[in-house]
Enzyme design. Structure first.
Site, PDB file in Angstrom:
ATOM      1  CE  LYS A 118     -10.488  -5.471  -4.273  1.00 46.33           C
ATOM      2  NZ  LYS A 118      -9.478  -4.545  -4.787  1.00 46.33           N
ATOM      3  CE  LYS A 120      -3.911  -2.167   0.026  1.00 42.64           C
ATOM      4  NZ  LYS A 120      -4.807  -2.141  -1.130  1.00 42.64           N
ATOM      5  CG  ASP A 149      -8.954  -2.816  -7.333  1.00 42.88           C
ATOM      6  OD1 ASP A 149     -10.126  -3.149  -7.551  1.00 42.88           O
ATOM      7  OD2 ASP A 149      -8.360  -3.136  -6.279  1.00 42.88           O
TER       8      ASP A 149
END
Ligand code: MG
Length: 373
Positions: free
Chosen positions: A271, A165, A247
């Site tokens: 996802k 991250k 994403d």
């Protein structure tokens, strides 16, 4: 076969690591899961989960899932759950968007269909690609040395994919700190290891370019979700040769087609609840495959039921296009179901049992908060 009843369960999943921090000062302590039990006139039942990552990750939140289910669930009673596209068409007709809510219902359809055909869901999705699926670690933003140690600890457990991250504010250290974090995490890179530097849309183009300028060009990593908007991402894309995986910006078929048409990325994070379930994820997997985009199969977060859907989907992706799967089970410390899919040397395989292969723990789920019949 007909859908005769739908139960909605609400479960709070505490985050396993205390506080989860994302760019922009976002903090998460736990997540509200919505779990569906779908009943049919044959006695077969199916399960599905949708767990948004709080309310500030994408435009989805748990209370919204419940409100949307209240409108959606009655409209699919009486339909044949095995006709997965047709049930999704009905849901799309009565409600625009709301992928997180549709996912909980959609995944239950696939669980029932697998049980009806005595096949694991992966085989309904096109068939199992042999071999364990590599799972990816999630290395929260911290000091460079702490992140390097976290990568080392995950490497010891067998992980070969690492999501680092980034997205430090200017006062925290900005692009310079992010560059140091990436260098530290890659310092001990071994053969076969793959790194994502994930900003969760938290960088300006200026931040990203300053950070990249501070890094040696031969570092082997992919930049994930650098910027919050399409326009910024397209600008950055024109100014760097660093591979980009998208994403949060990719939530539906049209987003993937947009990314392909304008050559904005080299890979996509699929996802399940962000895309709208297994039906939508299967279609988007095939669009990505046709365009040669690599895929990281994940969910926003979730428990065993969400992970089972991830794993069946990941196991169906041609191996040269699959980067990793995310084991959401490791992110929360409440177990909602038995699911026989242990991680061995950083890899995991979808079970051979029919449907999703999960056995929910009714005591943990408690009484339904809503029932439609
Ligand atoms: Mg991401």
């Amino acid at each position: 076969m007909k859908i005769t009843a739908i139960d909605v369960h609400a479960v709070h999943l505490p985050y396993a690591g205390g506080v989860y921090r994302l760019s922009g000062g976002r903090e998460y302590h736990g997540f509200d899961a919505t779990i569906i039990r779908m009943e049919t006139d044959t006695g077969l039942e199916g399960w599905g989960e949708s767990t948004p990552f709080g309310a500030s990750y994408i435009a989805a939140h748990a209370q919204g899932v419940h409100a949307a289910l209240d409108e959606l669930a009655p409209t699919i009673l009486g339909m044949d759950p095995r006709l997965t596209d047709r049930v999704n068409d009905r849901m799309d007709m009565v409600m625009k968007g709301q992928n997180a809510a549709k996912t909980a219902l959609d995944v239950a359809l696939w669980d029932i269909t697998g049980k009806a055909h005595d096949l694991p869901v992966v085989d309904l999705l096109g068939g199992r690609v042999d071999g364990p699926i590599p799972v990816i670690s999630s290395i929260g933003g911290d000091t460079p040395e702490a992140m390097r140690q976290s990568v080392a600890a995950h490497r010891k457990q067998g992980f070969r994919g690492h999501s680092i991250k980034i997205g430090a504010s200017e006062t925290e250290g900005g692009p310079r700190l992010d560059a140091e974090r990436i260098k530290a995490c890659l310092a001990d890179q071994v053969d076969g290891e793959w790194f994502l530097a994930d900003a969760n849309g938290g960088l300006t183009v200026e931040h990203a370019l300053r950070m990249l300028a501070l890094l040696p060009s031969d570092l082997d990593f992919v930049l994930e979700a650098p910027c919050a908007t399409w326009a910024e991402t397209m600008t950055l894309r024109q100014k760097t040769s660093r591979p980009i995986l998208l994403d949060e910006l990719v939530e539906n078929d049209g987003d993937i087609i947009h990314a392909i048409r304008h050559d904005i990325c080299d890979g996509v994070g699929i996802k399940i609840s962000k895309q709208g379930g297994l039906t939508a994820s299967r279609r988007q997997r095939d669009i990505c495959r046709a365009a040669g985009l690599v895929m990281s199969i994940q969910d926003t977060v979730g428990s065993e039921i969400a992970f089972s859907a991830i794993l069946h989907m990941a196991q169906s992706v041609p191996r040269h296009l699959l980067r990793c799967a995310l084991d959401t089970r490791a992110m929360v410390n409440l177990k909602t179901a038995a699911f026989d899919a242990p991680i061995i040397d950083g890899g995991v395989s979808a079970p051979q049992t029919s449907g999703l292969g999960i056995t929910p723990d009714r005591a943990v789920l408690g009484s339904p908060v809503a029932t439609y019949r």
